[in-house]
Design an enzyme around this catalytic site. Structure first.
Site, PDB file in Angstrom:
ATOM      1  N   LYS A 127      53.907  24.321  13.124  1.00 24.30           N
ATOM      2  CA  LYS A 127      55.282  24.602  13.093  1.00 24.30           C
ATOM      3  C   LYS A 127      55.466  26.132  13.836  1.00 24.30           C
ATOM      4  O   LYS A 127      56.503  26.277  14.871  1.00 24.30           O
ATOM      5  CB  LYS A 127      56.153  24.536  11.915  1.00 24.30           C
ATOM      6  CG  LYS A 127      57.415  24.986  12.144  1.00 24.30           C
ATOM      7  CD  LYS A 127      58.347  24.621  10.436  1.00 24.30           C
ATOM      8  CE  LYS A 127      57.841  25.828   9.618  1.00 24.30           C
ATOM      9  NZ  LYS A 127      58.638  27.132   9.839  1.00 24.30           N
ATOM     10  N   ASP A 145      60.638  21.699  11.495  1.00 29.27           N
ATOM     11  CA  ASP A 145      60.922  22.252  10.110  1.00 29.27           C
ATOM     12  C   ASP A 145      61.519  21.441   9.209  1.00 29.27           C
ATOM     13  O   ASP A 145      61.726  20.072   9.544  1.00 29.27           O
ATOM     14  CB  ASP A 145      61.751  23.492  10.367  1.00 29.27           C
ATOM     15  CG  ASP A 145      63.062  23.188  11.196  1.00 29.27           C
ATOM     16  OD1 ASP A 145      63.799  21.907  11.012  1.00 29.27           O
ATOM     17  OD2 ASP A 145      63.798  24.246  11.592  1.00 29.27           O
TER      18      ASP A 145
END
Length: 204
Positions: A127, A145
C-alpha cells in the site's frame, strides 16, 4: 453508485487537479520525492491528518535528530506508534539523495517493478509503495487502504481479513483495475473518489 460519483463534475475536476499536482511532483527534485516517501511511511496504520501533522512537525528536523529525538517529535505531535516509525524514519534517511535516481527510471518502464523495488525499504509495504508512486505521478497501481477495502466489501465483494497478504493485494488490485477501466479512469485516481465518499475529504 461509483459511476455517478466519478461523473460528479465538481469532484472530477478536483481529482484531475490533484492529478496535475502529482504530475508536478514527478518532475520535482529529490526533496519532494523523499518527503512523499516519509509521508507514506507515516500514513501506514495512521490517519492521513495525523501523518501530515507529524510530517510538518518533523521533516525540517529529520536529519538532525537521532532515533529517540524523532520518536519524541512524533509523540509530541500526537502520533501513534512513534517508536516504531522513528526507527523506520531514522533508517530511511540513507535513501535521501538517491531515491529519485533509483526509482524514476524503473517506474517509467514498469510501475509494478518500481513497487517491488520500494518494498526493500523498511516500513514500506504494498500500500505504501503504491501510494508513494501515485503521489509522484504514476497512476497504474491501486492504493488499498481500509477505506477502499471497506467500500469494496460494501458494494462488490466481502473481504474480512485483518491483514492484506501480497497475493490478496494483487488480486483485489486487479478487481479495482477492472472497475477503473470500465469507468475510463486510472486506478491510481479511483481511490480518491472512494476516499472522498468515505471521508468527505480529498487529501492523500
Amino acid at each position: 453508485m461509483l459511476r455517478n460519483l466519478v461523473k460528479n463534475v465538481k469532484l472530477r475536476a478536483k481529482v484531475l487537479e490533484r492529478a496535475e499536482e502529482f504530475k508536478l511532483n514527478n518532475k520535482a527534485g529529490e526533496d519532494v520525492w523523499f518527503r512523499e516517501l516519509v509521508l507514506c511511511i507515516l500514513t501506514s496504520n495512521s490517519s492521513f491528518i495525523s501523518a501530515y501533522t507529524a510530517l510538518n512537525n518533523l521533516y525540517d528536523k529529520l536529519f538532525s535528530l537521532n532515533e529517540d529525538g524523532i520518536s519524541k517529535v512524533l509523540k509530541n505531535s500526537g502520533y501513534r506508534f512513534y517508536n516504531l516509525k522513528a526507527k523506520y524514519l531514522f533508517n530511511v534517511r540513507k535513501y535521501y539523495g538517491k531515491l529519485k535516481a533509483w526509482i524514476y527510471p524503473i517506474a517509467n518502464k514498469d510501475e509494478y517493478e518500481a513497487r517491488e523495488e520500494l518494498l526493500q525499504i523498511e516500513g514500506i509495504g504494498m500500500k505504501e509503495a503504491s501510494h508513494f508512486l501515485r503521489n509522484v505521478g504514476y497512476f497504474d497501481l491501486a492504493i488499498l487502504d481500509r477505506h477502499i477495502l471497506k467500500f469494496l466489501s460494501s458494494y462488490y465483494f466481502s473481504y474480512s481479513k485483518k491483514s492484506l497478504p501480497k497475493k490478496d493485494y494483487i488480486y483485489i488490485e486487479s478487481v479495482l483495475k477492472s472497475i477503473s477501466i470500465s469507468l475510463n479512469l486510472p486506478v491510481g485516481l479511483l481511490d480518491l473518489f472512494i476516499w472522498y465518499k468515505a471521508t468527505n475529504k480529498l487529501v492523500k
